[in-house]
Design a protein around this motif. Structure first.
Motif, PDB file in Angstrom:
ATOM      1  N   SER A 169       0.101  -6.539   4.121  1.00 42.89           N
ATOM      2  CA  SER A 169      -1.029  -6.558   3.197  1.00 42.89           C
ATOM      3  C   SER A 169      -1.106  -7.929   2.534  1.00 42.89           C
ATOM      4  CB  SER A 169      -0.888  -5.459   2.147  1.00 42.89           C
ATOM      5  OG  SER A 169       0.308  -5.651   1.448  1.00 42.89           O
ATOM      6  N   ARG A 170      -2.219  -8.168   1.875  1.00 43.21           N
ATOM      7  CA  ARG A 170      -2.392  -9.438   1.168  1.00 43.21           C
ATOM      8  C   ARG A 170      -1.763  -9.318  -0.205  1.00 43.21           C
ATOM      9  NH1 ARG A 170      -6.240 -12.279   4.078  1.00 43.21           N
ATOM     10  NH2 ARG A 170      -7.543 -10.973   5.396  1.00 43.21           N
ATOM     11  N   TRP A 181      -9.959 -11.278  -6.339  1.00 38.81           N
ATOM     12  CA  TRP A 181     -10.575 -12.299  -5.498  1.00 38.81           C
ATOM     13  C   TRP A 181      -9.499 -13.235  -4.943  1.00 38.81           C
ATOM     14  CZ3 TRP A 181     -10.627 -17.649  -5.803  1.00 38.81           C
ATOM     15  CH2 TRP A 181     -11.553 -18.315  -4.991  1.00 38.81           C
ATOM     16  N   TYR A 182      -8.589 -13.623  -5.840  1.00 33.90           N
ATOM     17  CA  TYR A 182      -7.494 -14.536  -5.453  1.00 33.90           C
ATOM     18  C   TYR A 182      -6.607 -13.868  -4.397  1.00 33.90           C
ATOM     19  CZ  TYR A 182      -3.641 -17.873  -6.323  1.00 33.90           C
ATOM     20  OH  TYR A 182      -2.665 -18.829  -6.210  1.00 33.90           O
ATOM     21  N   ARG A 183      -6.286 -12.612  -4.634  1.00 32.18           N
ATOM     22  CA  ARG A 183      -5.406 -11.880  -3.701  1.00 32.18           C
ATOM     23  C   ARG A 183      -6.024 -11.834  -2.304  1.00 32.18           C
ATOM     24  NH1 ARG A 183      -4.448  -7.125  -1.564  1.00 32.18           N
ATOM     25  NH2 ARG A 183      -6.371  -6.241  -2.368  1.00 32.18           N
ATOM     26  N   LYS A 184      -7.313 -11.675  -2.277  1.00 31.09           N
ATOM     27  CA  LYS A 184      -7.981 -11.591  -0.967  1.00 31.09           C
ATOM     28  C   LYS A 184      -7.980 -12.932  -0.225  1.00 31.09           C
ATOM     29  CE  LYS A 184     -10.717  -7.496  -1.592  1.00 31.09           C
ATOM     30  NZ  LYS A 184     -11.834  -7.012  -2.377  1.00 31.09           N
ATOM     31  N   LYS A 185      -7.705 -14.011  -0.927  1.00 34.90           N
ATOM     32  CA  LYS A 185      -7.603 -15.324  -0.289  1.00 34.90           C
ATOM     33  C   LYS A 185      -6.219 -15.537   0.323  1.00 34.90           C
ATOM     34  CE  LYS A 185     -11.622 -16.950  -1.433  1.00 34.90           C
ATOM     35  NZ  LYS A 185     -12.614 -17.182  -0.396  1.00 34.90           N
ATOM     36  N   MET A 186      -5.320 -14.617   0.043  1.00 33.49           N
ATOM     37  CA  MET A 186      -3.947 -14.771   0.513  1.00 33.49           C
ATOM     38  C   MET A 186      -3.804 -14.213   1.923  1.00 33.49           C
ATOM     39  SD  MET A 186      -2.358 -16.372  -1.735  1.00 33.49           S
ATOM     40  CE  MET A 186      -3.715 -17.184  -2.556  1.00 33.49           C
TER      41      MET A 186
END
Ligand SMILES: Nc1ncnc2c1ncn2[C@@H]1O[C@H](COP(=O)(O)OS(=O)(=O)O)[C@@H](OP(=O)(O)O)[C@H]1O
Length: 514
Positions: A175-176, A226-231
């Protein structure tokens, strides 16, 4: 035996009974002695038949035509006929869903096992191949390079775009995750090389680009999700790392990072400050040239960047350059904008009076053209004509590491931050990577076999099982010649700041003082 017949109401039972009767008559003609047995079977049929809502029947075993040897000892057989279409549809649906789910779980599990086995196998193969090449080098006795790996002629080259692998196999159970470590800077000190080298470690996952979550309000306001989804995708035991070099110099960032994760690990890579400033200037000039050359006539003496730019073209290019350079006040970082003012206040440094500055320096009120900016040499931008240092010149102010680090250490304990020596990373990456592995609490897995020295590029490149990879050409640019007197002047200027930085980090990095 379970028999489903959704479209009949009692047909199944009557068919079976009729079949039973024919079978029974056949036996009667040819086997007289079984007549009494058949009669007794019919009696049993009557005895065993039990009408249930689902049309469940008990039939005598002798009613069925035997297919093979019958080893059972039962007298009756259970026959279920579903006579209601809706009920039958429900039955079938449930069965199909169960079958689908079972196959899905089995498929996931098989894919997971195959990919995990492949990953282990590939890494093992890489390590064997690398050992072989290191041994070959030792034999060839190449010797003028630093040590841990000898130079390897490589076919892979610099015209590539960023050629490090951008994606790994995504396992089904990943997962991210928000980063557990950040490379916070410093710009032009080797942040990209550091991230790519760390990515050699199987416990490291990296965000592909610079996310700029903490330093750009428009991103920060989008929230952690939003940041997590960039990971990238990662396993639970892996460490996700993101790098955005401007985090180091943006005052609001330390608090924002702490709000996300107070125990996050911070990596700060630094380089001798004057070299870093020249590298910064080189990049800015390169960007400015890229923007200007298509439009400009390159006939300004000594500049090569089109001093005869029409004013309107210059203005629009200037706007372009401003957006391209983010934290800078202008294309070559020469202005003193809002951030610069904050920096001076924070450092307590007084702006020195600079006779002649008005004629040589851009001011916030007089917007210089991109061509003018790009035409300036590093010496012109860094030193005023009277010989004083232009502290407001952004490439220089970023190199005042102690000012920025001070802010971070007000928010995070010293043990949570590792200072990586960027000059050493260039010469001997492994020594720095070992320190980082220990700091991150991961086993020592990055080895000398993962690197080779690329003579053409003049830097260490990375070795994967599927090829050799160098950082792209924007990393390791040729720096312009800078007047040694200016270099010496700047080194003296930075000596005091460097001492303050050494005190903060508890280590003398030995940067030259002239
Ligand atoms: N292995 C390897 N290959 C290429 N380049 C390397 C490597 N190791 C460190 N470096 C140095 O990295 C410098 C660029 O730093 P950054 O990646 O931090 O730049 S940036 O801020 O992200 O633009 C870049 O600076 P310049 O030489 O001035 O271009 C390099 O010196």
């Amino acid at each position: 035996m379970l028999m489903l017949n959704p479209y009949s109401n009692g047909c199944l039972c009557s068919a079976l009974i009729s079949e039973f009767k024919q079978h029974h008559q056949h036996q009667h003609h040819h086997q007289q002695h079984q007549a009494s047995a058949s009669a007794s079977a019919a009696a049993t049929l009557r005895d065993c038949s039990v009408k249930l809502p689902l049309d469940i029947l008990w039939l005598p075993k002798s009613a069925m035509r035997p297919v093979g040897a019958d080893a059972s000892h039962s007298d009756c057989i259970l026959v279920v006929g579903v006579s209601r279409p809706k009920l039958a549809v429900v039955f079938l649906t449930v069965m199909l869903i169960s079958l689908f789910l079972t196959f899905h779980v089995l498929y996931d599990s098989a894919v997971y096992n195959i990919q995990a086995a492949q990953a282990v196998h590939e890494r093992h193969r890489l390590s064997l191949a690398a050992s072989a090449s290191a041994a070959a080098y030792t034999a060839s006795n190449a010797n003028h390079l630093p040590v841990f790996v000898k130079p390897v002629a490589s076919s892979n080259q610099l015209s590539h775009p960023m050629v490090f692998p951008s994606s790994r196999v995504h396992f089904p159970k990943t997962s991210r995750r928000l980063p557990q470590a950040l490379i916070i800077g410093v710009r032009k000190c080797g942040t990209r090389a550091l991230l790519e080298m760390l990515y050699l470690h199987p416990r490291i996952q990296k965000a592909g680009g610079e996310v700029h979550f903490f330093d750009r309000d428009e991103n920060y306001l989008r929230g952690l999700e939003w940041y997590r989804k960039k990971m990238p995708h990662s396993f639970r035991g892996q460490i996700t790392i993101e790098k955005s070099p401007s985090y180091f110099v943006s005052p609001e960032v330390p608090e924002r990072v702490r709000a996300m994760n107070a125990s996050i690990k911070l990596l700060l890579i630094v380089r001798e400050p004057v070299t870093r400033a020249i590298s910064d200037y080189t990049q800015l000039r390169s960007h400015a040239a890229t923007a200007i050359l298509p439009l400009a006539e390159s006939n300004a003496p000594g500049s090569g960047y089109g001093a005869k730019m029409p004013p309107t073209a210059g203005a629009s290019l200037y706007a372009k350059l401003q957006s391209a350079h983010g934290p800078y006040d202008n294309a070559l970082g020469s202005g003193a904008g809002a951030k610069e003012t904050k920096l001076r206040t924070a450092s307590g440094a007084k702006r020195r009076a600079a006779p002649g500055a008005a004629t040589t320096m851009s001011t916030p009120t007089t917007t210089p053209s991109a061509a003018q900016l790009a035409a300036k040499s590093f010496e012109e931008l860094a030193i005023f004509p009277n010989g004083t240092v232009n502290e407001a010149y952004r490439p220089l102010s970023i190199s005042m590491y102690h000012v920025h680090l001070h802010r971070w250490l007000e928010v995070f304990p010293r043990e949570q931050l590792l200072v990586v020596n960027g000059d050493r990373l260039i010469e001997d990456p492994l020594s720095q990577l070992k320190r980082i592995e220990a700091f991150l609490g991961i086993e020592h897995r990055v080895r000398s076999e993962h690197f080779y020295f690329n003579e053409t590029k003049g830097f260490y490149c990375l070795r994967y099982d599927n090829g050799d990879r160098c950082l792209r050409e924007t990393k390791g640019r040729k720096h312009p010649h800078v007047n040694p007197v200016v270099v010496s002047r700047l080194r003296k200027f930075f000596a005091e700041y460097n001492q303050r930085f050494y005190e903060l980090v508890g280590e003398d990095l030995g940067w030259p003082e002239e």
